[in-house]
Design an enzyme around this catalytic site. Structure first.
Site, PDB file in Angstrom:
ATOM      1  NE  ARG A  44      -0.670 -18.499  10.916  1.00 33.46           N
ATOM      2  CZ  ARG A  44       0.435 -19.213  11.036  1.00 33.46           C
ATOM      3  NH1 ARG A  44       1.524 -18.870  10.405  1.00 33.46           N
ATOM      4  NH2 ARG A  44       0.481 -20.275  11.814  1.00 33.46           N
TER       5      ARG A  44
ATOM      6  CD  GLN B 136       1.132 -24.231  11.459  1.00 37.73           C
ATOM      7  OE1 GLN B 136       1.043 -23.236  10.730  1.00 37.73           O
ATOM      8  NE2 GLN B 136       2.227 -24.489  12.155  1.00 37.73           N
TER       9      GLN B 136
ATOM     10  CE  LYS C  96       7.310 -24.614   9.440  1.00 40.26           C
ATOM     11  NZ  LYS C  96       8.100 -24.299   8.219  1.00 40.26           N
ATOM     12  CB  THR C  97      12.567 -21.930   8.707  1.00 41.98           C
ATOM     13  OG1 THR C  97      11.232 -22.171   8.267  1.00 41.98           O
ATOM     14  CG2 THR C  97      13.450 -21.679   7.496  1.00 41.98           C
TER      15      THR C  97
ATOM     16  CG  ASP D 177       9.823 -26.290   5.920  1.00 39.58           C
ATOM     17  OD1 ASP D 177       9.394 -26.721   7.006  1.00 39.58           O
ATOM     18  OD2 ASP D 177       9.951 -25.079   5.677  1.00 39.58           O
ATOM     19  CD  GLU D 178       5.165 -25.468   6.250  1.00 39.83           C
ATOM     20  OE1 GLU D 178       4.405 -26.185   6.922  1.00 39.83           O
ATOM     21  OE2 GLU D 178       5.393 -24.277   6.522  1.00 39.83           O
TER      22      GLU D 178
END
Length: 655
Positions: free
Chosen positions: A589, A256, A38-39, A225-226
């Site tokens: 993770r 998330q 995504k980044t 973002d997020e």
């Protein structure tokens, strides 16, 4: 339409990431699964806007939640542009954005342009000071709890008057009293606390239309973002900054969303399409981090949630090891089992820094710490004692804080407590009353005649104001050395070790020209920003702290009813779904190996308490690979044998 360089950049993206980059107008929602790049998509989109001359650098605003993430985003954009265009300045955290707006628009507020930022410790210390002055016992009322309640009330748009109006208990009366005086002192110190950095800019934009128009016209393209982690105030800030073209790109993952306890509202991302009808929605589901086996398990767990945007992660990678599960006799044996597993990974050529232990609550870390200490295994606890919370670092920062803002009673109190004998609470309270509208610097000039230590300090500050310092580190070093603090610190028993921390602070300050900017950045740092990533050591952290990170090997421990999901969430579907998302975050993770553990006996409140496996393991029953715990050497040698009493290992769960 675009040159060869940009075409090549687009070619490095997958089809869905490319859709994100090319969606340059209007509202865009990017539902990006864990490890889906995504980044990468977001930074390529910003670079694309500039290279295609759709936007100018000053027209772009991108916000995220940690300094580490903002720095990475800015660096990636810089690298993509290759020096052809300036990197947008407004790539920052929400709080840093608030600092910028408040400094640029200080004339509309009640603070000076050089205001300081109180970090969490400063704020709590001020609450303690207020309680002491008002005769409120710390035995009866927790300063930490009161500061938390003030923060919660602020973020709910309440005021001390609101609390007083409803005051139905002594707790409310105490809260209102402390809060009112706390706000008064914050203002007297020419400071804002963390909550203020969002609340005051929002109020300013709501109340002063010309300021709102200025920023909405300036930042024509917004990226966040997020987005699933935004709270109502952050979401309102974005709404106020959004111009008539509605060029907003919201990137996040409802799977998330794990921070409702600190005010985040997953509805912001779930209802984005309703809020912006006809918006462009892109799903990023190709995972570049984990093996298919890990993703299969994570997909199975999260699929049981109801309130979500359904998506399924997939990867082109090879299958890898199945997800392991260890049914252990006790929490003591659990820590021993994980330590032995890590030793085996290292023996096979792995590194300690590739290993992480994830748990639901901080209290679970103790047994792992004991294991690692006993067996001399290097480790780090994320969320432990931070660099910027060390006494000597706070002392040095207090010197700089006073220089920047001589009205700061907290900075003065810290300096006095450390360096000036005979200057205690009563003296400081007298100085507070005596100074009137003057700064403490003027008052200290009067006190210097009869207090040698104060005289040295005043002389140092005066000399510093007469000089020009190219970097903040030069100013900080001057204050530390000339004030007598360096001499005092080095004379302490552990002075050499502490001095190394001060020297490290000089290194950090060397990249800043403006002291106020440096102090703001320090105040905004988080645990993960200061995490030691280069040393070879095992990492231990809570599931909440792990979001955004990745490790080759993950041990997700304590998968038991009452722990994961936590007892506090068992009676409410909304909270239970967040616990399931927490499990999902922990699982995703892992890059190569994932092991889930649960203990049949856990020592809780001093008693042996029988535990049952987490309901989240039920969804994984068909894909888990049980680990034979009896192959551990310590069992054969008798270590931990008491834990095996009345324990029958479960290869198949009895649900």
């Amino acid at each position: 339409m675009y040159d060869g360089y940009m075409s090549k950049t687009l070619e490095t993206l997958n089809e869905e990431q490319r859709k994100v980059v090319l969606a340059t107008r209007g509202p865009v929602l990017v539902l990006a699964g864990a490890g889906s790049g995504k980044t990468r998509a977001l930074t390529h989109r910003i670079a694309y806007l500039l290279e295609q001359q759709i936007a100018r650098p000053e027209e772009i605003l991108a916000v995220t939640f940690t300094n580490k993430a903002a720095k990475e985003m800015k660096q990636r954009v810089h690298d993509l542009l290759g020096g052809k265009w300036p990197t947008p300045r407004a790539i920052s955290t929400f709080h840093a954005l608030g600092v910028r707006i408040l400094r640029e628009q200080y004339q509309h507020g009640s603070r000076s342009k050089g205001f300081i930022v109180f970090d969490a410790q400063d704020s709590e210390r001020l609450v303690r000071q207020v309680m002491q002055e008002q005769g409120i016992s710390k035995k009866d009322w927790s300063p930490t709890a009161l500061k938390h309640r003030i923060s919660t009330a602020k973020n709910s748009w309440q005021s001390p008057s609101d609390i007083e109006a409803r005051a139905g208990s002594l707790a409310d009366e105490i809260l209102a009293r402390v809060w009112r005086e706390y706000e008064k002192k914050i203002k007297q110190n020419d400071a804002y606390d963390f909550d203020d950095l969002l609340i005051y800019p929002v109020r300013l934009l709501q109340q002063v239309e010309e300021v709102r128009r200025f920023y909405s016209n300036l930042w024509r393209w917004l990226s966040v973002d997020e987005y699933q982690d935004t709270n109502p105030i952050q979401d309102e800030l974005l709404r106020l900054l959004l111009g008539p073209e509605q060029n907003i790109c919201a990137v996040g993952d409802d799977y998330q969303a794990i921070y409702s306890w600190r005010g985040a509202n997953v509805d912001h991302i779930l209802k984005f399409e309703k809020r912006f009808p006809g918006c462009t929605t892109v799903y990023l589901t190709q995972n570049y981090r984990s093996t298919p086996a890990i993703l299969e398990g994570a997909n199975l767990v999260i699929a049981e949630n109801i309130q979500q945007k359904h998506k399924e992660l997939w990867t082109e990678a090879n299958s890898g090891q199945p997800v392991g599960v260890a049914s252990l006799p006790s929490d003591h044996y659990e820590s021993m089992f994980v330590r032995r597993e890590i030793e085996q990974q290292v023996a096979q050529g792995g590194s300690l820094k590739d290993c992480v232990v994830l748990y639901r609550t901080n209290a679970q870390s103790r047994l792992f710490e004991e294991q690692f200490l006993t067996h001399r295994m290097p480790y780090t606890i994320v969320g432990g004692y931070r660099f910027y919370e060390r006494r000597e670092v706070k002392d040095a920062l207090a010197l700089l804080n006073f220089y920047v803002n001589p009205g700061s009673s907290l900075a003065l109190a810290r300096i006095a407590e450390t360096m000036w004998k005979g200057v205690g609470r009563k003296t400081l309270e007298k100085w507070e009353k005596d100074r009137g509208d003057e700064s403490f610097e003027v008052l200290l000039e009067k006190e210097a005649g009869r207090r040698p230590a104060v005289r040295t300090f005043v002389k140092t500050v005066r000399m510093a104001r007469e000089r020009k310092f190219e970097r903040t580190s030069d100013l900080l070093k001057f204050l530390v050395m000339k004030s007598g603090y360096a001499e005092w610190l080095k004379a302490q028993v552990d002075g050499d070790e502490r001095w190394e921390n001060v020297e490290e602070l000089f290194n950090v300050a060397s990249v800043h020209a403006e002291p106020a900017e440096f102090l703001s950045e320090v105040a905004l740092l988080s645990d993960l920003d200061t995490m030691e990533g280069e040393q070879d050591r095992v990492t231990c952290m809570t599931l909440h702290a792990a979001k955004g990170l990745e490790f080759n090997n993950v041990w997700l421990v304590g998968c038991e009813e009452g722990l994961l999901p936590h007892n506090n969430s068992l009676l409410e579907q909304r909270l239970l779904e967040e616990e399931r998302r927490l499990m999902y975050v922990g699982m995703t993770r892992a890059k190569k190996r994932l092991v889930l553990t649960w203990a049949a006996i856990r020592y809780l409140h001093g008693a042996r308490t029988p535990q049952t496996p987490s309901r989240f393991l039920k969804a994984l029953e068909d894909v888990l690979a049980p680990i034979d715990v009896y192959q551990q050497d310590e069992v054969n040698q008798g270590e931990g044998s008491d834990d095996l009493i009345d324990f029958v290992p479960r290869r198949n769960f009895d649900w």
